[in-house]
Design a protein around this motif. Structure first.
Motif, mmCIF file in Angstrom:
data_model
loop_
_atom_site.group_PDB
_atom_site.id
_atom_site.type_symbol
_atom_site.label_atom_id
_atom_site.label_comp_id
_atom_site.label_asym_id
_atom_site.label_seq_id
_atom_site.Cartn_x
_atom_site.Cartn_y
_atom_site.Cartn_z
ATOM 1 N N PHE A 21 0.834 -1.189 0.000
ATOM 2 C CA PHE A 21 0.000 0.000 0.000
ATOM 3 C C PHE A 21 0.880 1.256 0.000
ATOM 4 O O PHE A 21 1.926 1.294 0.648
ATOM 5 C CB PHE A 21 -0.906 0.028 1.240
ATOM 6 C CG PHE A 21 -1.999 -1.008 1.206
ATOM 7 C CD1 PHE A 21 -3.115 -0.819 0.409
ATOM 8 C CD2 PHE A 21 -1.899 -2.167 1.961
ATOM 9 C CE1 PHE A 21 -4.126 -1.773 0.366
ATOM 10 C CE2 PHE A 21 -2.898 -3.120 1.934
ATOM 11 C CZ PHE A 21 -4.019 -2.921 1.132
ATOM 12 N N THR A 23 0.597 5.072 1.103
ATOM 13 C CA THR A 23 -0.253 5.956 1.898
ATOM 14 C C THR A 23 0.060 7.423 1.620
ATOM 15 O O THR A 23 1.009 7.756 0.899
ATOM 16 C CB THR A 23 -0.044 5.679 3.393
ATOM 17 O OG1 THR A 23 1.299 6.060 3.755
ATOM 18 C CG2 THR A 23 -0.247 4.210 3.713
ATOM 19 N N GLU A 24 -0.720 8.306 2.205
ATOM 20 C CA GLU A 24 -0.488 9.738 2.047
ATOM 21 C C GLU A 24 0.842 10.150 2.683
ATOM 22 O O GLU A 24 1.541 11.034 2.177
ATOM 23 C CB GLU A 24 -1.639 10.522 2.693
ATOM 24 C CG GLU A 24 -1.577 12.012 2.414
ATOM 25 C CD GLU A 24 -2.787 12.758 2.979
ATOM 26 O OE1 GLU A 24 -2.762 13.989 2.985
ATOM 27 O OE2 GLU A 24 -3.743 12.089 3.414
ATOM 28 N N THR A 27 3.639 9.602 0.240
ATOM 29 C CA THR A 27 3.802 10.643 -0.776
ATOM 30 C C THR A 27 4.544 11.852 -0.215
ATOM 31 O O THR A 27 5.318 12.498 -0.922
ATOM 32 C CB THR A 27 2.431 11.083 -1.329
ATOM 33 O OG1 THR A 27 1.617 11.579 -0.256
ATOM 34 C CG2 THR A 27 1.726 9.922 -2.003
ATOM 35 N N ALA A 51 -0.730 6.789 -10.317
ATOM 36 C CA ALA A 51 -2.049 7.348 -10.634
ATOM 37 C C ALA A 51 -2.799 6.500 -11.653
ATOM 38 O O ALA A 51 -4.039 6.622 -11.773
ATOM 39 C CB ALA A 51 -1.883 8.772 -11.158
ATOM 40 N N PRO A 54 -6.415 2.377 -10.357
ATOM 41 C CA PRO A 54 -7.601 2.818 -9.605
ATOM 42 C C PRO A 54 -7.491 2.426 -8.134
ATOM 43 O O PRO A 54 -6.662 1.592 -7.755
ATOM 44 C CB PRO A 54 -8.756 2.060 -10.293
ATOM 45 C CG PRO A 54 -8.201 1.632 -11.616
ATOM 46 C CD PRO A 54 -6.734 1.412 -11.404
ATOM 47 N N LYS A 55 -8.325 3.024 -7.320
ATOM 48 C CA LYS A 55 -8.302 2.735 -5.883
ATOM 49 C C LYS A 55 -8.619 1.265 -5.622
ATOM 50 O O LYS A 55 -9.522 0.686 -6.229
ATOM 51 C CB LYS A 55 -9.318 3.632 -5.170
ATOM 52 C CG LYS A 55 -9.261 3.532 -3.660
ATOM 53 C CD LYS A 55 -10.256 4.469 -3.010
ATOM 54 C CE LYS A 55 -10.183 4.370 -1.483
ATOM 55 N NZ LYS A 55 -11.178 5.268 -0.832
ATOM 56 N N ASP A 56 -7.845 0.675 -4.701
ATOM 57 C CA ASP A 56 -8.003 -0.722 -4.286
ATOM 58 C C ASP A 56 -7.729 -1.709 -5.428
ATOM 59 O O ASP A 56 -8.170 -2.862 -5.384
ATOM 60 C CB ASP A 56 -9.410 -0.983 -3.718
ATOM 61 C CG ASP A 56 -9.663 -0.190 -2.454
ATOM 62 O OD1 ASP A 56 -8.686 0.103 -1.737
ATOM 63 O OD2 ASP A 56 -10.828 0.172 -2.205
#
Length: 471
Positions: A21, A23-24, A27, A51, A54-56
């Motif tokens: 994963f 995470t923010e 970044t 980018a 897509p999410k998940d």
């Protein structure tokens, strides 16, 4: 490097997958800690690839590199360079399909290090300090710092695992094992969150270092795998040769034990003495930091030229000299030979390249390069100023030689006369000195007199030969 077409083409396909994963916080780490080291292009490529998922979703669709190039706004050489930076700093792993027909890639996105890992890493933390300076480095570190809990004011009351959970009974364990055996998950599948391998270093000769260690000072079981990995990192950052590193390890040994903190301090102290405490910098294959001479903002044109040669890779210089055109494979082979066979430093090679180009009408002559490389290696040329000075000396000698030829002068070998002519000339001089007083001659009149004497001697020689022929 302009040979990008050998490694990737716009028509080559790729797809993206996640190793873990992102995470923010990751970044933020990427922008604040990694970007100063690898640049905005590499970070932009990382974020653009991320980018596309897509999410998940952990694995993306197939695209071409032309699509990626247009999306990130980079040329193919710049795109490849940015990708390699991400790979080198362990933000991406690249897998190429073993097919002869066409190339396809999988780009596995790795999460950045956690801040605590980054600031304790012996490689990345040192390079970030160099980029940002002490004040900037401490300011960034403060942003990721968290004050410890005051143990005097607070008491920890956290329960333990055994306080809440109980061990499984034998029958329950059997059931769980059956469920696991009946799972349909592929054995080759990996659950997200596998441990990062970290940075890899392939150039340090650890075997040579180990052989150089004294068995009386360093016991065999002292150098664990973790310590060897630390040694490779320290050797890379501070540019320590294997034999020197062996000596530093022996210095760091205390009572037969080697602690990582003691080894770090010993290497750092050695580096400060060797380099006047200039922090190491991260860069591509250019002039080694220990062989650089311009460490501050250049103040003269000569210093700017030296800095350019020290900070530019040889193949990049060739690219610039031919206005961005692809460097031919034979020219690349010449550069590799200078590095591998003649062991010249990149900055010195840059001076040699320019000297060759301007001496040979912008042609890269292999024979010229080999001859000069051998000469420079014997002269032990290791820095850019030394190479430039040698070029100036060679040019001056050639200029003087041309001036001598244009003025009618000849070299010593040409001026040397036969023994018989020298003897006759000496006899003639002795006769003249006994018959008359010597006159003071200017350099010009002396040259004319020598020419006249030589003509007279040649005439006398011919006369004698003619007499001998008559007899």
């Amino acid at each position: 490097m302009s040979t990008h077409w050998k490694e990737v083409l716009p028509v080559d396909s790729y797809r993206i997958r996640l190793a873990d994963f992102i995470t923010e916080i990751d970044t933020h780490v990427l922008t604040l800690l990694y970007q100063p080291l690898i640049g905005a292009d590499a970070v932009g490529l990382y974020k653009s690839l991320l980018a596309q998922l897509p999410k998940d979703v952990f694995e993306g669709d197939v695209h071409t590199h032309q699509h990626l190039r247009l999306m990130v706004g980079l040329t193919m050489p710049d795109l490849l360079e940015a990708r390699k930076k991400l790979e080198a700093i362990d933000l991406m792993r690249t897998y190429q399909h073993k097919s002869q027909d066409k190339r396809s890639f999988i780009y596995e996105i790795q999460p950045p290090m956690k801040p605590v890992q980054f600031f304790t890493d012996d490689v990345l933390s040192v390079f970030l300090f160099n980029k940002l300076g002490k004040k900037g480095y401490l300011a960034i570190k403060e942003r990721f710092s968290l004050k410890e809990i005051d143990q005097e004011a607070y008491e920890e009351v956290t329960v333990s695992f055994s306080d809440v959970f109980a061990s499984l009974q034998h029958s329950e364990m059997q059931s769980a094992l059956m469920d696991r055996q009946g799972s349909t998950i592929d054995d080759r599948s990996n659950v997200l969150g596998k441990e990062k391998q970290g940075l890899s270093f392939q150039t340090f000769d650890s075997e040579l270092m180990i052989q150089s260690l004294s068995s009386y000072v360093v016991p065999k079981d002292v150098l664990t795998d973790e310590l060897l990995e630390l040694v490779k990192k320290l050797a890379f950052v501070y540019q320590v040769e294997p034999l020197t590193m062996a000596n530093l390890i022996e210095r760091a040994i205390v009572n037969g034990e080697l602690e990582d903190k003691k080894l770090r301090k010993t290497v750092q102290t050695w580096y400060k003495l060797e380099s006047s405490a200039v922090a190491p910098a991260l860069g591509l294959k250019t002039q080694p930091q220990s062989k650089r001479t311009v460490h501050k903002e250049p103040k003269s044109e000569e210093e700017r030229v030296i800095q350019f040669y020290e900070e530019t890779a040889p193949l990049t210089l060739l690219e610039l000299r031919q206005e961005g055109a692809v460097v031919s494979p034979p020219d690349i082979k010449i550069i590799e030979e200078l590095m591998v066979d003649y062991l010249l430093n990149p900055g010195v090679i840059n001076v040699l390249i320019d000297y060759n180009l301007f001496q040979n009408d912008m042609k890269l002559s292999k024979l010229f390069m080999q001859k000069m490389a051998g000469h420079w290696k014997r002269k032990k040329i290791g820095t850019v100023p030394e190479a430039i000075q040698l070029v100036k000396t060679d040019k001056q000698k050639k200029k003087e030689g041309q001036a001598n030829r244009s003025s009618g002068k000849r070299n010593k070998r040409q001026d040397a006369l036969p023994k018989w002519l020298v003897q006759e000339k000496d006899e003639e001089k002795n006769q003249q000195q006994s018959s008359q007083q010597p006159a003071v001659k200017t350099s010009e009149s002396k040259g004319n007199t020598d020419t006249q004497e030589l003509a007279q001697l040649m005439a006398e020689r011919n006369r004698r030969r003619a007499q001998k022929g008559d007899h």
